[in-house]
Design an enzyme around this catalytic site. Structure first.
Site, PDB file in Angstrom:
ATOM      1  N   LYS A   1       5.326  10.197  12.230  1.00 40.58           N
ATOM      2  CA  LYS A   1       5.967  11.433  11.443  1.00 40.58           C
ATOM      3  C   LYS A   1       5.099  12.900  11.554  1.00 40.58           C
ATOM      4  CE  LYS A   1       3.200  11.764   8.039  1.00 40.58           C
ATOM      5  NZ  LYS A   1       2.037  12.877   7.895  1.00 40.58           N
TER       6      LYS A   1
ATOM      7  N   PRO B   1      -1.817   7.207  17.435  1.00 37.49           N
ATOM      8  CA  PRO B   1      -3.413   7.286  17.273  1.00 37.49           C
ATOM      9  C   PRO B   1      -3.802   7.010  15.770  1.00 37.49           C
ATOM     10  CG  PRO B   1      -2.927   9.318  18.256  1.00 37.49           C
ATOM     11  CD  PRO B   1      -1.422   8.708  17.804  1.00 37.49           C
TER      12      PRO B   1
ATOM     13  N   ALA C   1      -5.757   7.474  11.941  1.00 40.45           N
ATOM     14  CA  ALA C   1      -6.497   8.503  11.261  1.00 40.45           C
ATOM     15  C   ALA C   1      -6.167   9.875  12.039  1.00 40.45           C
ATOM     16  CB  ALA C   1      -7.823   8.012  10.985  1.00 40.45           C
TER      17      ALA C   1
ATOM     18  N   SER D   1       0.970   3.533   7.967  1.00 36.65           N
ATOM     19  CA  SER D   1       2.258   3.447   7.293  1.00 36.65           C
ATOM     20  C   SER D   1       3.335   2.994   8.016  1.00 36.65           C
ATOM     21  CB  SER D   1       2.515   4.789   6.559  1.00 36.65           C
ATOM     22  OG  SER D   1       1.521   5.143   5.523  1.00 36.65           O
ATOM     23  N   ALA D   2       3.451   3.481   9.272  1.00 37.04           N
ATOM     24  CA  ALA D   2       4.481   3.103  10.341  1.00 37.04           C
ATOM     25  C   ALA D   2       4.323   1.892  10.386  1.00 37.04           C
ATOM     26  CB  ALA D   2       4.170   3.983  11.593  1.00 37.04           C
TER      27      ALA D   2
ATOM     28  N   ASP E   1       3.573   7.020   2.688  1.00 34.90           N
ATOM     29  CA  ASP E   1       4.689   7.263   3.817  1.00 34.90           C
ATOM     30  C   ASP E   1       5.309   6.303   4.412  1.00 34.90           C
ATOM     31  OD1 ASP E   1       3.533   9.814   3.935  1.00 34.90           O
ATOM     32  OD2 ASP E   1       1.812   9.516   5.026  1.00 34.90           O
TER      33      ASP E   1
END
Ligand code: C5P
Length: 326
Positions: free
Chosen positions: A11, A100, A102, A109-110, A142
């Site tokens: 996102k 990637p 961090a 979260s994905a 997220d």
């Protein structure tokens, strides 16, 4: 059934307005989430006990113990389904990363969102998307948006979502991945320090939201508001206007911790980006291009400019986490 695989997007935050630190350690947000075509894949299979394996981009930096967000999501879903552990024993989670770690793109979260969707299917648990969002919000701020995808307004910690009613315009983005990471809590803490009365403050406005003071000093919650001009640009599908309204209150904090980002942002603007900003808590930098061709030209030039580790071209909005058949 053997295994189930789900695909999940990264996102961007087209607006990220951050209120003051709350008592629970979080900050109230008003944000415009936008899912992009950079996907992780998560496969879940029945196993003796929960475990996770990670491959792909930055795999070595993903925790594989109980603090892994996908494993936490599996445990949270198991606790949320009516008959608890019965018939829902261990799960082997395999994460294939392209997002990637961090990097400000909500990759962890994905993966949690994908694990929820995949386990919901594997266990035939039958939770609705809304119920999965509720479970996801307990795992990370997220996660709910990674389930939803598209473009949506987030409030609270970012977990209270309203899908944005916008036309099906496709936006072309160039991502500049940095040679390094930023930890989200540290970036929020740096913002709090910048905002302390008598603190450095005065961070010049680049990337700060239209609602924030940008002058240091604690920002009261009523000053964070949705950018109406950004929303009308999105409703009009006007990329140039969208580019001119991108904003991120975390950007000055991210740049203060990772000063090289200044050069990266400037390089993209010099190459004709319609807008530039740090993605979430960074350090990825994001550029909006006027067309697919412009994005390609920009990506090639950015790769050669030595201002980032690598470059990707993506489009948005992208759909949220969903099961894929392999
Ligand atoms: O919810 P999540 O675990 O993704 O948040 C990571 C950290 O980011 C939190 O521990 C907090 O320090 C910071 N954060 C925040 N306000 C938010 C979201 C995250 O301060 N709305």
């Amino acid at each position: 059934m053997t295994g189930v695989t789900a695909r999940v997007p990264a996102k961007l935050n087209l607006q990220l307005a951050v209120g003051p630190l709350r008592g629970d350690g979080y900050h109230d947000l008003v944000t415009v989430f936008h899912a992009i075509s950079l996907f992780d894949q998560v496969t879940v299979e029945p196993a003796a006990r929960d475990a996770v394996t990670v491959t792909g981009e930055g795999a070595g930096r993903v925790p594989v113990g109980q603090d892994n967000l996908a494993l936490r999501a599996v445990a949270a879903l198991r606790a949320a389904v009516p008959d608890g552990d019965r018939g829902r024993p261990g799960v082997q989670v395999t994460i294939s990363k392209r997002i990637p770690v961090a990097a400000g793109l909500a990759g962890g979260s994905a993966d949690a969102a994908a694990a929820l969707v995949a386990c919901n299917e594997l266990w035939a648990a039958g939770l609705t998307q809304r119920q999965l969002c509720e479970v996801g919000a307990t795992v990370g701020s997220d996660v709910a948006f990674a389930l939803l995808g598209g473009t949506a307004v987030g409030r609270g910690r970012g977990e209270q979502l309203t899908p944005a009613l916008v036309p099906a315009t496709q936006y072309h983005w160039v991502l500049a991945f940095a040679d390094g990471q930023l930890a989200t809590p540290e970036v929020y803490a740096a913002l709090d320090r910048l905002r302390e009365p008598g603190g450095p403050g005065g961070y010049g406005g680049t990337g700060s939201s239209p609602g924030s003071t940008g002058l240091g000093g604690v920002v009261p919650p009523e000053t964070i508001q949705l950018d109406a001009a950004l929303m009308s640009a999105l409703r009009a599908g006007d990329a140039a206007l969208v580019g001119s309204r991108l904003s991120n209150d975390l950007q000055p904090a991210a740049v203060s911790l990772f000063p090289a980002l200044r050069k990266t942002l400037a390089a993209g603007l010099e190459l004709g980006a319609l807008g530039a900003l740090v993605a979430g808590s960074g350090p990825t930098c994001v550029f909006l291009a006027a067309s697919a061709k412009r994005a390609l030209d920009m990506a090639v030039a950015m790769s050669g400019a030595g201002v980032c580790r690598s470059v990707a071209r993506v489009t948005g909005p992208a759909p949220g986490a969903a099961v894929v058949s392999l």
